[in-house]
Scaffold this active site. Structure first.
Site, short mmCIF file in Angstrom:
data_model
loop_
_atom_site.label_atom_id
_atom_site.label_comp_id
_atom_site.label_asym_id
_atom_site.label_seq_id
_atom_site.Cartn_x
_atom_site.Cartn_y
_atom_site.Cartn_z
N SER A 117 29.97 37.78 26.87
CA SER A 117 31.37 37.93 27.28
C SER A 117 31.81 39.39 27.37
O SER A 117 31.28 40.15 28.15
CB SER A 117 32.26 37.14 26.33
OG SER A 117 33.56 37.08 26.84
N HIS A 118 32.75 39.77 26.51
CA HIS A 118 33.35 41.10 26.59
C HIS A 118 32.54 42.12 25.79
O HIS A 118 32.89 43.28 25.75
CB HIS A 118 34.77 41.06 26.04
CG HIS A 118 34.81 40.52 24.64
ND1 HIS A 118 34.62 39.19 24.37
CD2 HIS A 118 34.96 41.12 23.45
CE1 HIS A 118 34.68 39.00 23.06
NE2 HIS A 118 34.88 40.16 22.48
N ASP A 284 36.87 40.62 32.08
CA ASP A 284 35.77 41.02 31.19
C ASP A 284 34.41 40.75 31.82
O ASP A 284 34.31 40.32 32.97
CB ASP A 284 35.91 40.34 29.83
CG ASP A 284 35.67 38.84 29.92
OD1 ASP A 284 35.92 38.27 31.00
OD2 ASP A 284 35.23 38.25 28.92
N ASP A 286 32.13 38.43 31.67
CA ASP A 286 31.81 37.12 32.27
C ASP A 286 32.99 36.50 33.00
O ASP A 286 32.91 35.34 33.42
CB ASP A 286 31.26 36.17 31.22
CG ASP A 286 32.28 35.82 30.14
OD1 ASP A 286 33.14 36.66 29.85
OD2 ASP A 286 32.22 34.70 29.60
N ASP A 288 36.05 35.51 32.10
CA ASP A 288 37.00 34.52 31.59
C ASP A 288 38.27 35.16 31.02
O ASP A 288 39.29 34.51 30.88
CB ASP A 288 36.35 33.54 30.60
CG ASP A 288 35.68 34.22 29.43
OD1 ASP A 288 35.74 35.47 29.34
OD2 ASP A 288 35.07 33.51 28.60
N ARG A 289 38.21 36.44 30.67
CA ARG A 289 39.42 37.11 30.16
C ARG A 289 40.13 37.86 31.28
O ARG A 289 39.49 38.24 32.27
CB ARG A 289 39.05 38.12 29.08
CG ARG A 289 38.42 37.49 27.87
CD ARG A 289 38.16 38.52 26.79
NE ARG A 289 37.67 37.83 25.61
CZ ARG A 289 37.79 38.27 24.37
NH1 ARG A 289 38.37 39.43 24.14
NH2 ARG A 289 37.33 37.58 23.35
N LYS A 384 38.52 29.40 29.95
CA LYS A 384 39.60 30.26 30.38
C LYS A 384 39.14 30.98 31.66
O LYS A 384 37.95 31.09 31.91
CB LYS A 384 40.00 31.23 29.29
CG LYS A 384 38.89 32.09 28.71
CD LYS A 384 39.42 32.78 27.48
CE LYS A 384 38.49 33.84 26.96
NZ LYS A 384 37.44 33.33 26.08
C1 G16 Z 1 35.77 33.82 22.76
C2 G16 Z 1 36.34 32.46 22.96
C3 G16 Z 1 37.84 32.52 22.96
C4 G16 Z 1 38.35 33.17 21.70
C5 G16 Z 1 37.69 34.49 21.51
C6 G16 Z 1 38.09 34.99 20.15
O1 G16 Z 1 36.13 34.61 23.84
O2 G16 Z 1 35.89 31.94 24.20
O3 G16 Z 1 38.35 31.24 23.12
O4 G16 Z 1 39.72 33.38 21.72
O5 G16 Z 1 36.29 34.35 21.56
O6 G16 Z 1 37.19 35.82 19.66
P1 G16 Z 1 37.18 36.30 18.17
O7 G16 Z 1 36.57 35.21 17.34
O8 G16 Z 1 36.37 37.53 18.29
O9 G16 Z 1 38.61 36.58 17.79
P2 G16 Z 1 35.06 35.30 24.77
O10 G16 Z 1 35.86 35.90 25.89
O11 G16 Z 1 34.40 36.31 23.89
O12 G16 Z 1 34.13 34.21 25.19
#
Ligand code: G16
Length: 564
Positions: A117-118, A284, A286, A288-289, A384
């Site tokens: 992801s990010h 981000d 991937d 989704d953000r 998302k």
């Molecule tokens: C992931 C989940 C999100 C979540 C985020 C929180 O995001 O898909 O639903 O809000 O983690 O991350 P943390 O546990 O670090 O607060 P992503 O965009 O990393 O896939």
């Protein structure tokens, strides 16, 4: 057709192959260890609820370093474990939302998404693997727990001696007398079609034609969304080709930390201010953000989902399907709650993690949902969706402009000001302390947990001195009972709730790969004082949070790494 031989490879378990908030994320070098990725993929295949035999899996990701090798490993193990078909995105490029859509569209068994992801990518940064189920959403905890348990028991994995899969050429290749096939598909096209059905792109175009002053800038941050931005914003909506920054997916995101916030998207933020850009967005690694900003205006993600929900009835998708309910993660501000209340929509508060929204959506109880972590989305898919949110904001602007008439120039700030005037403002901020020593972070959380545990609670509530000038009304460690399947998620964040509705919340991130990341969330509501600078409005509350948690004493950190 290529025949293949299946080999049982002896292996031993690796420690720590436990999926976090969204999949297994580790340093790339960890995944590159002999057997490491294969072990995890075998455990994943063994834990698919419908079984790997005859499964149809979608495979793709954000194109980060090591994705190509991982796809080959997945293909070899999938063939050996009786998977019938892999649908692989061309060059492996598939945003997480587009992956969710493809699983649903093809009615596949599930999908393996290669992304952290990010988190930054490259040989010295992170790689990740996550499993999404048949509904297109991240696997629920029952499945990720099963994967983890399996990783601790493995003695063998099965792999087929396939030739390398060519992921650069579209088309289908059959192996093993046709018992296993790999189809390479365009990872962008189906998603673009979906967006055309969700939004009225013609209305957005009309708005743009009426507003030549409306300048835009999109930052893909070297991640997967460049091709999606180009297809939708340049080809469909007619924005100039140079409106997309960092639009070429790169294995190390061009050295960026592909997390769309004010700290890591600083190049975009600087250009928005310097070039007076009316509307800008970043997404981000991937896809989704998302982050939405404009000159002098930042849309806090908690406000973003509230405003998107308020305007949902003007969007074709929701005009067709109606708004069945809305949901937010617990730390996300209560701005959405107010919109739900006004419209009489069912409302749900879930733990952090998109996987918790899936059941609600599948049961027809939630149409829009959002998280403070720059995630917004709807039930058009089960992830998302950053590009969806950007188009959502463009369609809000188009709808508001049409209503206002040509005399008024509607912008992001107009929309936010009107929203605050109607609903009041939930000031919200998140402080992140990244890569803190794991033991120090755990000790800090243990102390907070003891303060809110049933045994410690009466003392905490009795001594109000650390909370002054606020009055502590309640405190707990958030737990959630899924209203659909009754599953329980414990220890989802320590909350201190104050008499005036303000809150402070502490939790550890579940997406980091190194040390621990402490997240401190603060929120305060103002009905009429809506034009304060958030850090000013929240100054006292932040001091209370730091004092109560003794964060500096535990970690030695004086300032956060990121402030949202
Ligand atoms: C992931 C989940 C999100 C979540 C985020 C929180 O995001 O898909 O639903 O809000 O983690 O991350 P943390 O546990 O670090 O607060 P992503 O965009 O990393 O896939």
């Amino acid at each position: 057709m290529t025949e293949f031989v299946i080999e049982q490879v002896a292996t031993t378990p690796f420690e720590g192959q436990k999926p976090g908030t969204s999949g297994l994320r580790k340093r790339t070098t960890v995944f590159q260890q002999k057997h490491y990725t294969a072990n995890f993929v075998q455990a994943l295949l063994d834990s698919i609820p419908e079984g790997a035999k005859d499964a149809h899996l979608v495979v793709g990701g954000d194109g980060r370093y090591y994705s190509d090798e991982a796809i080959q490993i997945i293909a070899r193990l999938a063939a050996a474990n009786g998977v019938r078909k892999l649908t692989v995105a061309h060059r492996g490029i598939l945003s997480t939302p587009a992956g969710s859509h493809l699983i649903r569209k093809l009615k596949a068994t599930g999908g393996i998404l290669l992304t952290a992801s990010h988190n930054p990518g490259g040989p010295d940064n992170d790689f990740g693997i996550k499993y999404n189920g048949a509904n297109g959403g991240p696997a629920p905890e029952a499945v990720t727990d099963a994967i983890y348990r399996r990783t601790t028991q493995l003695t063998h994995y099965a792999q087929a001696d396939l030739p390398p899969i060519d992921i650069t050429t579209l088309g289908t290749t059959a192996f093993g007398g046709g018992c296993f096939e790999v189809e390479v598909v365009d990872g962008v096209a189906a998603y673009v079609e979906l967006m055309k059905s969700v939004y009225d792109l013609e209305a957005i175009k009309q708005f743009l034609r009426s507003r030549p002053d409306f300048t835009v800038l999109f930052d893909a941050m070297g991640g997967v969304t460049g091709p999606y931005f180009r297809a939708l914003f340049v080809q469909e909506l007619g924005f100039p080709a140079d409106c997309c920054m960092n639009a070429e997916p790169s294995p190390d995101f061009g050295g960026h930390h592909p997390d769309p916030n004010l700290t890591y998207a600083k190049d975009l933020v600087a250009r928005v201010e310097a070039e007076n850009v009316a509307f800008a967005a970043a997404s981000d690694g991937d896809g989704d953000r998302n982050m939405i900003i404009g000159k002098g205006c930042f849309v806090n993600p908690s406000d973003s989902i509230a405003v998107l929900a308020a305007y949902a009835p003007t969007m074709p998708y929701f005009a067709r399907s109606g708004v069945k309910g809305v949901a937010r993660s617990m730390p996300t501000s209560g701005a959405l709650d107010r919109v739900a209340k006004k419209h009489g929509w069912p409302f749900h508060e879930t733990p952090t993690g998109w996987k918790f929204f899936g059941n609600l959506m599948d049961a027809g109880q939630c149409s829009l949902c959002g998280e403070e972590s720059f995630g917004t989305g709807s039930d058009h898919i089960r992830e998302k969706d950053g590009v969806w949110a950007v188009l959502g904001w463009l369609s809000i602007l188009a709808a508001a402009q049409q209503k206002a008439g040509p005399e008024v120039k509607v912008g992001l700030k107009t929309i936010l000001d009107r929203h605050y005037a109607e609903y009041g403002r939930n000031y919200f901020s998140r402080y992140d302390y990244e890569e803190v020593d794991g033991e120090q972070a755990a000790a800090m959380m243990a102390r907070l947990r003891a303060m809110v545990a049933p045994e410690g609670r009466s003392t905490t509530l009795a001594d109000q001195s650390p909370f002054a000038p606020y009055t502590l009304k309640d405190c707990d460690d958030f737990h959630y009972v899924d209203p659909i399947d009754g599953s329980v998620a414990e220890k989802q964040g320590v909350r201190f709730l104050f008499a005036d509705g303000s809150r402070i919340i502490f939790r550890l991130s579940g997406t980091g790969s190194q040390g621990a990341t402490i997240r401190v969330y603060v929120e305060a509501y103002e009905a009429t004082r809506v034009d304060l600078e958030p850090q000013t409005a929240l100054k006292d509350l932040i001091q209370v949070a730091l004092r109560v948690s003794q964060l500096q004493e535990f970690t030695g950190r004086k300032v956060p790494t990121v402030i949202t």
